[in-house]
Design a protein around this motif. Structure first.
Motif, PDB file in Angstrom:
ATOM      1  N   LEU A  72     -43.886 -46.329  24.917  1.00 29.77           N
ATOM      2  CA  LEU A  72     -42.426 -46.010  24.517  1.00 29.77           C
ATOM      3  C   LEU A  72     -41.887 -44.704  24.808  1.00 29.77           C
ATOM      4  O   LEU A  72     -40.933 -44.415  25.278  1.00 29.77           O
ATOM      5  N   ILE A  73     -42.734 -43.653  25.252  1.00 30.47           N
ATOM      6  CA  ILE A  73     -42.396 -42.407  25.677  1.00 30.47           C
ATOM      7  C   ILE A  73     -42.616 -42.372  27.131  1.00 30.47           C
ATOM      8  O   ILE A  73     -42.200 -41.274  27.858  1.00 30.47           O
ATOM      9  N   SER A  74     -42.819 -43.395  27.880  1.00 27.26           N
ATOM     10  CA  SER A  74     -42.910 -43.554  29.343  1.00 27.26           C
ATOM     11  C   SER A  74     -41.389 -43.502  29.998  1.00 27.26           C
ATOM     12  O   SER A  74     -40.774 -44.289  29.363  1.00 27.26           O
ATOM     13  N   PRO A  75     -41.325 -42.797  31.164  1.00 25.57           N
ATOM     14  CA  PRO A  75     -39.848 -43.091  31.675  1.00 25.57           C
ATOM     15  C   PRO A  75     -39.700 -44.484  32.444  1.00 25.57           C
ATOM     16  O   PRO A  75     -40.722 -45.144  32.654  1.00 25.57           O
ATOM     17  N   VAL A  76     -38.516 -44.801  32.531  1.00 22.08           N
ATOM     18  CA  VAL A  76     -38.158 -46.504  32.981  1.00 22.08           C
ATOM     19  C   VAL A  76     -37.629 -46.183  34.274  1.00 22.08           C
ATOM     20  O   VAL A  76     -37.320 -45.099  34.977  1.00 22.08           O
ATOM     21  N   PRO A  77     -37.818 -47.320  35.077  1.00 20.09           N
ATOM     22  CA  PRO A  77     -37.524 -47.362  36.613  1.00 20.09           C
ATOM     23  C   PRO A  77     -35.969 -46.952  36.524  1.00 20.09           C
ATOM     24  O   PRO A  77     -35.250 -47.490  35.855  1.00 20.09           O
ATOM     25  N   GLN A  78     -35.514 -46.159  37.819  1.00 19.03           N
ATOM     26  CA  GLN A  78     -34.317 -45.675  37.788  1.00 19.03           C
ATOM     27  C   GLN A  78     -33.484 -46.936  38.248  1.00 19.03           C
ATOM     28  O   GLN A  78     -33.807 -48.012  38.785  1.00 19.03           O
ATOM     29  N   GLY A  79     -32.149 -46.847  37.656  1.00 14.08           N
ATOM     30  CA  GLY A  79     -31.283 -48.256  37.883  1.00 14.08           C
ATOM     31  C   GLY A  79     -31.245 -48.966  36.703  1.00 14.08           C
ATOM     32  O   GLY A  79     -30.552 -49.964  36.861  1.00 14.08           O
ATOM     33  N   GLY A  88     -36.276 -52.589  25.692  1.00 17.30           N
ATOM     34  CA  GLY A  88     -37.592 -52.394  26.085  1.00 17.30           C
ATOM     35  C   GLY A  88     -38.307 -51.544  25.245  1.00 17.30           C
ATOM     36  O   GLY A  88     -39.590 -51.859  24.540  1.00 17.30           O
ATOM     37  N   LYS A  89     -37.803 -50.442  24.959  1.00 16.83           N
ATOM     38  CA  LYS A  89     -38.052 -49.196  23.954  1.00 16.83           C
ATOM     39  C   LYS A  89     -38.417 -49.872  22.551  1.00 16.83           C
ATOM     40  O   LYS A  89     -39.415 -49.493  21.901  1.00 16.83           O
TER      41      LYS A  89
END
Length: 235
Positions: A72-79, A88-89
């Motif tokens: 939940l707190i992890s960054p998502v892939p750019q784009g 997703g969150k």
């Protein structure tokens, strides 16, 4: 390689697979829903196996909600498009809530938590959270498959004069597409299982239907957790 070496390598893969708590959980899940299919909600040995395996599986899920909190707190892939990010969150939040509340259900069934009505209510809420996370997963996989399809078509245009199946990038995208299609099928089946467990459509989604969909969904999960075989070395 000799027959003994091949056998040793295959057993090593089996050991690696069974060492995963997630893999053991999914095997137990297959047993649980297979028993539900056989019992069809009727008292007997199959139903006893269903209930006892369901309780045993909860031990494998202790503190597992932390995994989705991290997601939940992890960054998502750019784009990644914003709607897919939000879905997703939402999936992570709902699944984490389901796994956390499921621990309270386990405490009640173990005799530690005594409030039966509260435990049953929390158990029902947790199942709604799981169904919601499965819906989010379905939408995410549909969106990602659409994005993959567009990028694969663009790549096909660039590879008009060559065999696309010999292109490493195309093969990687095709493999990812197959993985996401399988995840989409599993998520759809899990929605049906959740509807059955919540008894939202008891006439259509009977215990036997719930068991059948849950069993197939569990087999897909077991397949997804299979370790990749070691690549043979070429001289």
């Amino acid at each position: 390689m000799s027959t003994l070496d091949v056998t040793r390598a295959e057993l090593a893969l089996v050991v690696l697979y069974l060492n995963k708590a997630e893999a053991r959980d999914k095997i137990c899940r297959a047993i649980q829903y297979g028993s539900k299919f056989l019992s069809n909600g009727q008292p007997g040995t199959a139903q006893n196996v269903d209930k006892s395996t369901s309780l045993a599986r909860k031990v494998f899920r202790l503190f597992k909600f932390v995994n989705d909190l991290h997601g939940l707190i992890s960054p998502v892939p750019q784009g990644t498009p914003l709607p897919l990010v939000l879905l997703g969150k939402s999936k992570n939040a709902l699944l984490s809530t389901f796994l956390f509340l499921d621990q309270i259900v386990w405490l009640h069934r173990s005799g530690i938590y005594k409030n039966k009505e509260r435990a049953e209510l929390l158990g029902r809420i947790s199942l709604f959270c799981w169904m919601g996370s499965s819906v989010c997963t379905t939408l995410v996989e549909l969106g990602e498959l659409g994005r993959l399809s567009v990028s694969m078509k663009k790549l096909e245009k660039n590879l008009k004069n060559s065999d696309k199946y010999k292109n490493e990038e195309y093969r990687a995208k095709l493999e990812k597409s197959n993985e996401r299609t399988l995840a989409l099928v599993k998520a759809g089946m899990d929605i049906v299982v959740a509807v059955g467990l919540l008894q939202l459509a008891p006439k259509k989604v009977t215990p036997r239907v719930t068991g059948a969909f849950g069993f197939v969904s569990s087999l897909i999960s077991c397949y997804q957790l299979l370790p990749s075989p070691p690549k043979s070395k070429t001289s």
